[in-house]
Design a protein around this motif. Structure first.
Motif, PDB file in Angstrom:
ATOM      1  N   SER A 183       0.836  -1.212   0.000  1.00 35.25           N
ATOM      2  CA  SER A 183       0.000   0.000   0.000  1.00 35.25           C
ATOM      3  C   SER A 183       0.864   1.252   0.000  1.00 35.25           C
ATOM      4  CB  SER A 183      -0.916   0.017   1.225  1.00 35.25           C
ATOM      5  OG  SER A 183      -1.870  -0.991   1.144  1.00 35.25           O
ATOM      6  N   TRP A 229      -8.952  -1.868 -12.942  1.00 36.31           N
ATOM      7  CA  TRP A 229      -7.982  -2.063 -11.864  1.00 36.31           C
ATOM      8  C   TRP A 229      -6.613  -2.285 -12.459  1.00 36.31           C
ATOM      9  CZ3 TRP A 229      -9.596  -6.110  -7.654  1.00 36.31           C
ATOM     10  CH2 TRP A 229     -10.549  -5.557  -6.814  1.00 36.31           C
ATOM     11  N   ASP A 284      -3.406  -4.727  -8.058  1.00 36.13           N
ATOM     12  CA  ASP A 284      -4.657  -4.701  -7.290  1.00 36.13           C
ATOM     13  C   ASP A 284      -5.416  -6.019  -7.455  1.00 36.13           C
ATOM     14  OD1 ASP A 284      -4.003  -2.063  -6.730  1.00 36.13           O
ATOM     15  OD2 ASP A 284      -5.352  -1.234  -8.229  1.00 36.13           O
ATOM     16  N   HIS A 334     -15.128  -0.722   0.319  1.00 38.01           N
ATOM     17  CA  HIS A 334     -15.224   0.057  -0.913  1.00 38.01           C
ATOM     18  C   HIS A 334     -16.419   1.018  -0.893  1.00 38.01           C
ATOM     19  CE1 HIS A 334     -12.096  -2.521  -2.427  1.00 38.01           C
ATOM     20  NE2 HIS A 334     -11.989  -1.724  -3.467  1.00 38.01           N
ATOM     21  N   ARG A 394      -9.902   8.495  -8.641  1.00 38.91           N
ATOM     22  CA  ARG A 394      -9.003   7.368  -8.888  1.00 38.91           C
ATOM     23  C   ARG A 394      -8.185   7.154  -7.627  1.00 38.91           C
ATOM     24  NH1 ARG A 394      -6.657   3.630 -11.252  1.00 38.91           N
ATOM     25  NH2 ARG A 394      -4.644   3.545 -12.234  1.00 38.91           N
ATOM     26  N   GLY A 436      -5.987   0.889  -5.129  1.00 37.58           N
ATOM     27  CA  GLY A 436      -6.863  -0.157  -4.619  1.00 37.58           C
ATOM     28  C   GLY A 436      -6.300  -0.966  -3.463  1.00 37.58           C
TER      29      GLY A 436
END
Length: 191
Positions: free
Chosen positions: A17, A116, A120, A144, A166, A169
């Motif tokens: 991440s 995606w 992701d 989400h 954007r 993910g």
């Protein structure tokens, strides 16, 4: 054992991440491929090889251009060539874990449709192999939805209109895993 796996997954997703937020990309595919292989081995040890078969077929289909070049056979680059294997993998895995099988296909389709990124999709498939349960899918959807509603509300207040955003993910996937663990702990307290 579940807490150890949770710790490993959160650590891995936390590192990935950080890359995703900072640079909008993962520095090397090994960051997602090695955990996918590990998750596949873990799922096989848990006795559910059919989801691993589906994940392997999906991975092969997503690499069909490289496979076609490696074998020198252009037919392998066409998705229609892979459909029988996809259907077989889906049919077998839906028998044991219907929502997870559909989720794996959905994550792959999101990558194929360019909704995606590849990291992701592979990360989401990896987590689906580790926790092939409806609770993970619901945690994934809840995380989400929370992000979408929050960003929609912020853009509605600031810009006076709702905008699409954007977002990376993998951090949302990390939030999903944490939400999953909190849900499981809470549900175990109730039950």
């Amino acid at each position: 054992m579940d807490w150890i796996i949770f710790g490993l997954v959160v650590t891995w997703l936390g590192i990935v991440s950080w890359f995703d937020i900072r640079k909008s990309e993962i520095p090397h595919s090994a960051w997602v491929v090695i955990p996918l292989i590990g998750a596949g081995l873990y799922r096989i040890l848990q006795g559910d090889w059919t989801l691993v078969l589906l994940a392997a077929v999906v991975a092969a289909v997503s690499e069909r251009y490289r496979i076609s070049k490696a074998f020198g056979w252009e037919e392998l680059s066409r998705i229609i060539t892979w459909l029988p294997l996809l259907f077989l993998g889906a049919f077998l895995s839906i028998q044991s874990s219907p929502l997870s099988a559909l989720a794996i296909i959905g994550f792959w389709a999101a990558w194929e449709l360019k909704w995606w990124g590849g990291a992701d999709a592979v990360s989401a498939i990896t987590v689906s192999l580790i926790w092939p349960s409806e609770i993970f899918i619901f945690a994934f959807l809840a995380a989400h939805l929370i992000v979408v509603f929050r960003l929609g509300l912020v853009s509605a207040i600031r810009e006076k209109k709702i905008s699409f955003h954007r977002l990376p993910g993998i951090p949302i996937l990390l939030a999903s895993v944490i939400f999953l663990k909190i849900s499981c702990v809470f549900l175990n307290q109730i039950l």
